[in-house]
Design a protein around this motif. Structure first.
Motif, PDB file in Angstrom:
ATOM      1  N   VAL A   1     -14.247 -38.579  27.271  1.00  0.00           N
ATOM      2  CA  VAL A   1     -15.114 -38.364  28.437  1.00  0.00           C
ATOM      3  C   VAL A   1     -15.402 -39.690  29.129  1.00  0.00           C
ATOM      4  O   VAL A   1     -15.387 -39.787  30.367  1.00  0.00           O
ATOM      5  CB  VAL A   1     -16.425 -37.677  28.018  1.00  0.00           C
ATOM      6  N   SER A   2     -15.637 -40.737  28.334  1.00  0.00           N
ATOM      7  CA  SER A   2     -15.927 -42.048  28.917  1.00  0.00           C
ATOM      8  C   SER A   2     -14.721 -42.603  29.663  1.00  0.00           C
ATOM      9  O   SER A   2     -14.872 -43.341  30.642  1.00  0.00           O
ATOM     10  CB  SER A   2     -16.380 -43.028  27.834  1.00  0.00           C
ATOM     11  N   PHE A   3     -13.508 -42.251  29.184  1.00  0.00           N
ATOM     12  CA  PHE A   3     -12.280 -42.669  29.860  1.00  0.00           C
ATOM     13  C   PHE A   3     -11.862 -41.689  30.959  1.00  0.00           C
ATOM     14  O   PHE A   3     -10.868 -41.917  31.635  1.00  0.00           O
ATOM     15  CB  PHE A   3     -11.128 -42.800  28.850  1.00  0.00           C
TER      16      PHE A   3
ATOM     17  N   ALA B   1      -0.394 -37.270  30.526  1.00  0.00           N
ATOM     18  CA  ALA B   1      -1.592 -37.818  29.879  1.00  0.00           C
ATOM     19  C   ALA B   1      -1.235 -39.146  29.217  1.00  0.00           C
ATOM     20  O   ALA B   1      -0.173 -39.280  28.631  1.00  0.00           O
ATOM     21  CB  ALA B   1      -2.136 -36.845  28.848  1.00  0.00           C
ATOM     22  N   PRO B   2      -2.091 -40.140  29.304  1.00  0.00           N
ATOM     23  CA  PRO B   2      -1.768 -41.469  28.771  1.00  0.00           C
ATOM     24  C   PRO B   2      -1.707 -41.481  27.249  1.00  0.00           C
ATOM     25  O   PRO B   2      -2.739 -41.351  26.574  1.00  0.00           O
ATOM     26  CB  PRO B   2      -2.910 -42.351  29.289  1.00  0.00           C
ATOM     27  N   VAL B   3      -0.506 -41.645  26.732  1.00  0.00           N
ATOM     28  CA  VAL B   3      -0.306 -41.673  25.283  1.00  0.00           C
ATOM     29  C   VAL B   3      -1.046 -42.850  24.661  1.00  0.00           C
ATOM     30  O   VAL B   3      -1.589 -42.747  23.560  1.00  0.00           O
ATOM     31  CB  VAL B   3       1.205 -41.745  24.955  1.00  0.00           C
ATOM     32  N   SER B   4      -1.083 -43.964  25.353  1.00  0.00           N
ATOM     33  CA  SER B   4      -1.715 -45.162  24.793  1.00  0.00           C
ATOM     34  C   SER B   4      -3.208 -44.953  24.536  1.00  0.00           C
ATOM     35  O   SER B   4      -3.749 -45.450  23.538  1.00  0.00           O
ATOM     36  CB  SER B   4      -1.509 -46.354  25.731  1.00  0.00           C
ATOM     37  N   VAL B   5      -3.882 -44.221  25.420  1.00  0.00           N
ATOM     38  CA  VAL B   5      -5.311 -43.948  25.229  1.00  0.00           C
ATOM     39  C   VAL B   5      -5.518 -43.094  23.980  1.00  0.00           C
ATOM     40  O   VAL B   5      -6.371 -43.384  23.134  1.00  0.00           O
ATOM     41  CB  VAL B   5      -5.918 -43.253  26.467  1.00  0.00           C
ATOM     42  N   HIS B   6      -4.718 -42.024  23.848  1.00  0.00           N
ATOM     43  CA  HIS B   6      -4.823 -41.133  22.689  1.00  0.00           C
ATOM     44  C   HIS B   6      -4.514 -41.893  21.398  1.00  0.00           C
ATOM     45  O   HIS B   6      -5.244 -41.773  20.407  1.00  0.00           O
ATOM     46  CB  HIS B   6      -3.866 -39.956  22.859  1.00  0.00           C
ATOM     47  N   ALA B   7      -3.435 -42.691  21.428  1.00  0.00           N
ATOM     48  CA  ALA B   7      -3.036 -43.435  20.226  1.00  0.00           C
ATOM     49  C   ALA B   7      -4.084 -44.465  19.847  1.00  0.00           C
ATOM     50  O   ALA B   7      -4.403 -44.639  18.660  1.00  0.00           O
ATOM     51  CB  ALA B   7      -1.686 -44.099  20.458  1.00  0.00           C
TER      52      ALA B   7
ATOM     53  N   ILE C   1      -7.403 -44.519  20.559  1.00  0.00           N
ATOM     54  CA  ILE C   1      -8.619 -43.876  20.044  1.00  0.00           C
ATOM     55  C   ILE C   1      -8.391 -43.350  18.629  1.00  0.00           C
ATOM     56  O   ILE C   1      -9.212 -43.559  17.729  1.00  0.00           O
ATOM     57  CB  ILE C   1      -9.053 -42.733  20.978  1.00  0.00           C
ATOM     58  N   SER C   2      -7.257 -42.680  18.425  1.00  0.00           N
ATOM     59  CA  SER C   2      -6.956 -42.097  17.113  1.00  0.00           C
ATOM     60  C   SER C   2      -6.812 -43.166  16.036  1.00  0.00           C
ATOM     61  O   SER C   2      -7.343 -43.035  14.929  1.00  0.00           O
ATOM     62  CB  SER C   2      -5.682 -41.252  17.179  1.00  0.00           C
ATOM     63  N   ALA C   3      -6.096 -44.252  16.360  1.00  0.00           N
ATOM     64  CA  ALA C   3      -5.879 -45.318  15.380  1.00  0.00           C
ATOM     65  C   ALA C   3      -7.200 -45.977  14.990  1.00  0.00           C
ATOM     66  O   ALA C   3      -7.456 -46.235  13.805  1.00  0.00           O
ATOM     67  CB  ALA C   3      -4.915 -46.358  15.943  1.00  0.00           C
TER      68      ALA C   3
END
Length: 202
Positions: free
Chosen positions: A89-91, A34-40, A42-44
């Protein structure tokens, strides 16, 4: 004063950081690839939005009882979780579900823990208490002072009490001049029904 309360900004940043570590562990364990950059990202972004909202509600500028913070913190984190889920969901990244859930489930717990610790440290250092001037009616002054000091969550200590009756009949200019001489400590208004009209002008 409010400068002391900036420690709660650091407390919240530490809470978000710790929650991030927890969510990354879930990401590594449950969603390999899973892409860590996407999670990071969004969270940031949502953490910044939550902290701006906390600031607008006075969390970093005024003393609040921890119990009074439960609802706004839970509401902010709940809305942030819904926003994060929508963005996923959008990603088209459903692999981030458990990491996102773990992050926003742990954030409120960590915020309360960090803020409680920060307040305990301020209390131990003698920086939590704030001297205030109580503006009230002489008839209820002692009762209001005891009530304020009994509520230790706010850290307010009444060091001076003034009768609002002494401000009656003053024109706006004179009233403003009198109040300007009281700026050495925070003013705390606690009028009764009779003194309310005077309090409304302060």
């Amino acid at each position: 004063g409010s400068n002391v309360l900036r420690v709660f900004v650091l407390a919240d940043l530490l809470a978000f950081g710790a929650a991030g570590l927890i969510s990354m562990a879930l990401l590594d364990y449950a969603q390999h690839g899973a892409p860590v950059s996407v999670h990071a990202g969004i969270s940031a972004g949502l953490c910044l939005a939550v902290m701006i909202w906390f600031r607008s509600k006075g969390h970093y500028r005024a003393r609040h009882a921890l119990a009074n913070m439960v609802r706004p913190v839970l509401m902010a984190c709940g809305l942030a979780f819904l926003a994060a889920s929508t963005l996923q969901v959008s990603f088209e990244e459903t692999r981030l579900t458990s990491a996102t859930a773990g992050f926003w489930a742990s954030v409120p717990v960590l915020i309360f823990a960090m803020r409680w610790t920060a307040r305990a440290l301020l209390l131990a250092a003698g920086r939590w208490q704030e001297p205030v001037t109580l503006l009230t009616s002489a008839a209820i002054a002692s009762d209001r002072a005891r009530l304020i000091e009994h509520n230790t969550d706010h850290g307010l200590t009444v060091t001076r009490t003034l009768d609002l009756a002494g401000f009656e009949g003053l024109d706006d200019r004179t009233l403003s001049a009198r109040l300007s001489r009281l700026t050495d400590r925070t003013l705390f208004l606690a009028p009764d029904e009779r003194s309310q009209p005077v309090a409304n002008r302060i």
